[in-house]
Enzyme design. Structure first.
Site, PDB file in Angstrom:
ATOM      1  N   THR A   1      63.529  51.218  24.260  1.00 50.77           N
ATOM      2  CA  THR A   1      64.083  50.425  23.172  1.00 50.77           C
ATOM      3  C   THR A   1      63.141  50.591  21.997  1.00 50.77           C
ATOM      4  OG1 THR A   1      62.828  48.462  23.799  1.00 50.77           O
ATOM      5  CG2 THR A   1      65.027  48.691  24.715  1.00 50.77           C
TER       6      THR A   1
ATOM      7  N   GLU B   1      68.444  46.832  27.698  1.00 50.43           N
ATOM      8  CA  GLU B   1      67.991  46.127  28.898  1.00 50.43           C
ATOM      9  C   GLU B   1      69.146  45.676  29.795  1.00 50.43           C
ATOM     10  OE1 GLU B   1      66.792  45.702  25.908  1.00 50.43           O
ATOM     11  OE2 GLU B   1      64.627  45.321  25.918  1.00 50.43           O
TER      12      GLU B   1
ATOM     13  N   LYS C   1      62.291  28.532  10.949  1.00 49.22           N
ATOM     14  CA  LYS C   1      62.220  27.166  11.455  1.00 49.22           C
ATOM     15  C   LYS C   1      61.752  26.242  10.337  1.00 49.22           C
ATOM     16  CE  LYS C   1      61.348  24.831  15.772  1.00 49.22           C
ATOM     17  NZ  LYS C   1      60.677  24.882  17.070  1.00 49.22           N
TER      18      LYS C   1
ATOM     19  N   TRP D   1      66.615  25.138  12.935  1.00 51.12           N
ATOM     20  CA  TRP D   1      66.729  26.583  12.771  1.00 51.12           C
ATOM     21  C   TRP D   1      67.634  26.964  11.606  1.00 51.12           C
ATOM     22  CZ3 TRP D   1      67.856  27.991  18.612  1.00 51.12           C
ATOM     23  CH2 TRP D   1      66.643  28.010  19.320  1.00 51.12           C
TER      24      TRP D   1
END
Lengths: 543, 543
Positions: free
Chosen positions: B190, B335, B443, B448
């Site tokens: 990756t 993954e 944040k 968020w």
């Protein structure tokens, strides 16, 4: 599973266990419905979420009542909500669900329950009279759970209500899985016409892989938009895996219960919007007769999977041309989980002329990925895939049996092949056509004669109800064909008329030497012609 | 794999190894074509039968040249016939096929080849200049095999012709399989924008199960009638498993080689009768531009699977409404093998009003059977599936990674969950929507802010070429959003104009505190915005 790896992949490894099918559906398709017909015709409705929750309660009750991993729990039940609960409730804790076929003769049922050593029997109320007959002969059974199916039958012996048993251990949501994937989960006896029934013992791994493989486009092809009607009973050959594959795909289930007549099937299809149905040919013949009578349609149905026995061409044509339903012809056996082949067209068969395509559609088809098929002669030599050379059909793969429960011997040869007992050809497109059971072949002068082909040719005679062909001993040729005919009520005919009907339909040397008329051709419990009985009672007299 | 079974099923057990996909196709779909575009635009044609036969020769040559099970063999190649041969030739003998992404920066390619310890590198002739640059820094590579792809590039260093190497051990058809199914078979790094690339090491079992699972109706849904165009490169996230699933289903393959422009894709679709295509959104945007220019159609195409990044609504609408192609939006990551979710409709989403259905179609969708997904807060608490509450998206299952190659630590938590690094919501229909990468979240005051949502809102401004939002440190709120804008060539604008464009599109408290105009927003090798570089070079100056 051979050598240890030099370098292992770094991927998660969890056991492939079947409880995951329902757990998955309960989380991601929680409100998707499972509907079932009661005996009286009313519907029971549930959801994957509810079924998973109740199945875990059942697991808790089974554990609380001493059922251990590996123990056998039997069901005598049709396709309905509680039967699905029972499968998962039993299998989820590592016990074995033994699906007993209520259509067998009593002595066969007694044999298989004793052979399996079932500890609990869950039976639809409908089957209580049957249970009353067999129970005195089944000493391993400790408890009968009666599944309410709308039937008024009651028992004169000690029973427990299924629904009460389910909550008897409180609201314990028993944990599922967390055992080795080779653990046994299902037991299904084949009711062969030779010898005692033999138990196929499915593993979690084999059922998991089978369900995944059958979800392919050219096999079951379920989606989260589908409404599935499994008209094949859950006690018949693992119900083609649909109790696993439907929740995996998030499909709604419409279960017919005991109501498999044309009118009931049609009402279920209409009321629930069925898109896919699966079952043996006779069911769909019943449905067609009902539709012809009522002028009904199959507007929501996209596809019908037909298996269990060869699909008559007329049935296939009527469903496709008159009702716009795609028909998929599939083949398999209890020992193969069961789905093994389907005749979904390929790019090569689609390019054939119409007539050849129709002929192709009547074959058993090509194997599902994961299965190997081989055509071998009597000495194990590989035969050509030319569509003409018949041979023994062998099968190999994760979803095929390696032995029978408590069987002494492995049932695969040294190369891992299981002999299906069928004789087949395979054509250049890879399509299998089964031409006979090996034990029913007639060996004349060293060559094979297919009893099934003669029977099929004979069946188009308008006077005939059933025809059976078996071999009879012959001094010069070894065996010669004997034709046994059961005429329709009120008909009469001579041997010559029968043989002349075969004239252009079979090879000259296949022509039966003797024709014998009988009042009734013996049938086995499954409705198939019982050639064992024919050979024992009718051949000597004719020869 | 937990406890030993008390009672094992009696089913055949063979290792689940990926060589079986090609062996199956070679037997049952022997003459089914695999076609590939050469660099010059001409086509090479082969069949599954030929490819299997050549792949076994390659296996023999690899063994003869000392390649052992577990050894890594690298490929630097586009999607073509010899790349498929190479995958099977390498994996079939238990060696590991390391697919190197030629689009990475040289230093990344050098890093991963050294990290993998590749012994042989198979490279398309096209990539010889790249190989010339990296080879001096890759001491583990013993041999370069040059794959003829129609490119005129030649090497000034020692190479072996791939086709000559293939026959160098004579006509040895090397045996395949017969090793443990947990054996490693594929390695794919990756190219994250943080830290060094990490290698995902697929096992035979994980790839086998992934391919089977993706063949479901609501995912790839391949049949033996299909012609598949995998426009997603084989070096990108396991090519979505198509090199395994297409032969399993007996589908014809139309491989684009290096020609991924709209005109080339369209020619391939028309010439080969492509029914299904898969790739990232930009490819289909290129195809649409070509069709608009030429008036071309997509008559044979039934379905396009779009993944890799979120599918723009306009693209989906154009394909569906203007060209009659069904669009399936899928999501996954290296993954996860990679396919994890698809947004195929369910019975419940189909019953939504049109507008809600369209919104649903833009989500990443629901998980494939076999995968578990969970939405958790920072403390590991399970969050509701209400379509509003964002949380960390965790994943569990046979097709998800448990670690990285040579990585020190497991990457799953104690309950077996892998943290995707994505922030998502899950709605009541079970549809996942990814709202941000966790590390890109801002944040502010304990809440968020999604950088992606602000970027998406900003991108509809006509003057903007690229917009990026990152957090900048803030004394009171912890972090506040910083908007970085790259205007289209020749455009000019002030900060106010940018912010007023966001006015009704995002919550008030999400409004960026600072807007900064730059000539070029830094991009990573994969074309994604490189927020690591932005944070290192642009945040300090703005804050």
């Amino acid at each position: 599973m051979s050598r240890q790896p030099i370098l292992s992949g770094l991927m998660q490894q969890n056991a492939l266990t079947v409880d995951q099918f329902l757990s998955f559906a309960a989380q991601w398709h929680r409100d998707t419905e499972v509907v079932a017909r009661q005996v009286g015709g009313s519907s029971e409705r549930s959801t994957y979420g509810e079924i998973a929750s109740r199945a875990r309660l059942l697991s808790g009750a089974l554990l609380a009542n001493g059922i251990q991993p590996g123990d056998r729990v039997a069901t005598l039940a049709m396709n309905h909500i509680r039967h699905i609960e029972a499968w998962y409730g039993i299998m989820g804790i590592g016990a074995v669900c033994h699906t007993v076929n209520p259509r067998l003769f009593d002595e066969q049922i007694i044999y298989i329950i004793n052979h399996a050593g079932d500890r609990i029997l869950m039976a639809d109320a409908t089957f209580l009279p049957l249970v009353a007959r067999i129970l005195p002969h089944c000493p391993t059974i400790e408890r009968i759970l009666v599944i309410p199916d709308g039937s008024p039958e009651t028992a004169a012996f000690a029973t427990t209500d299924y629904d009460q048993f389910l909550v008897s251990a409180g609201d314990t949501q028993a944990p599922w899985g967390d055992f080795d994937e080779s653990t046994a989960c299902g037991l299904c006896y084949t009711s062969g016409t030779t010898g005692d029934p033999k138990g196929v013992l499915y593993s979690h791994r084999s059922n998991y892989l089978h369900a995944l493989a059958t979800l392919q486009h050219d096999f079951l092809n379920f989606s989260a938009q589908d409404v599935i009607l499994p008209a094949v009973p859950m006690f018949h050959a693992n119900a083609w895996g649909i109790a696993f594959s439907a929740p995996a795909a998030g499909s709604k289930l419409a279960l017919p219960g005991a109501r498999l007549d044309g009118a009931s099937l049609h009402r279920l299809i209409e009321e629930e919007g069925v898109t896919f149905a699966a079952g043996v040919p006779t069911l769909w013949q019943g449905l067609l007769q009902h539709l012809e009578k009522t002028g009904g349609t199959l507007a929501t149905v996209k596809r019908i999977l037909i298996g269990g026995s060869a699909c008559p061409p007329a049935l296939m044509r009527a469903l496709e041309d008159d009702y716009g339903v795609e028909v998929l012809h599939a083949w398999g056996m209890t020992e193969t989980s069961p789905v093994a082949t389907s005749n979904a067209p390929t790019r090569s068969t689609l390019s054939l002329p119409r007539e050849a395509r129709n002929a192709q559609a009547l074959k058993q088809g090509r194997p599902m990925f994961g299965l190997g098929l081989a055509l071998k002669d009597e000495d194990g030599g590989i035969l050509p895939h030319d569509g003409r050379t018949p041979g023994h059909l062998l099968i190999r793969g994760e979803t095929a049996a390696s032995g029978y429960f408590k069987g002494a011997a492995s049932i695969v040869d040294k190369d891992g092949w299981f002999d299906t007992g069928d004789i087949a050809t395979i054509d250049t497109h890879g399509f299998v056509q089964i031409t006979d059971r090996a034990k029913d072949l007639i060996k004349s002068g060293g060559e094979w004669i297919s009893s099934i082909e003669i029977e099929n040719a004979m069946m188009s005679h308008p006077k005939i109800a059933v025809a059976a062909v078996v071999g009879m001993p012959h001094d010069r040729w070894g065996e010669r064909p004997l034709l046994i005919v059961q005429l329709k009520m009120g008909e009469s005919a001579e041997a010559d008329e029968m043989l002349s009907h075969l004239q252009d339909k079979i090879a000259k040397w296949w022509m039966p030497d003797v024709v014998r008329f009988v009042d009734a051709i013996p049938l086995a419990a499954t409705g198939k012609i019982d050639k064992k009985v024919i050979r024992a009672t009718m051949v000597g007299a004719a020869a």
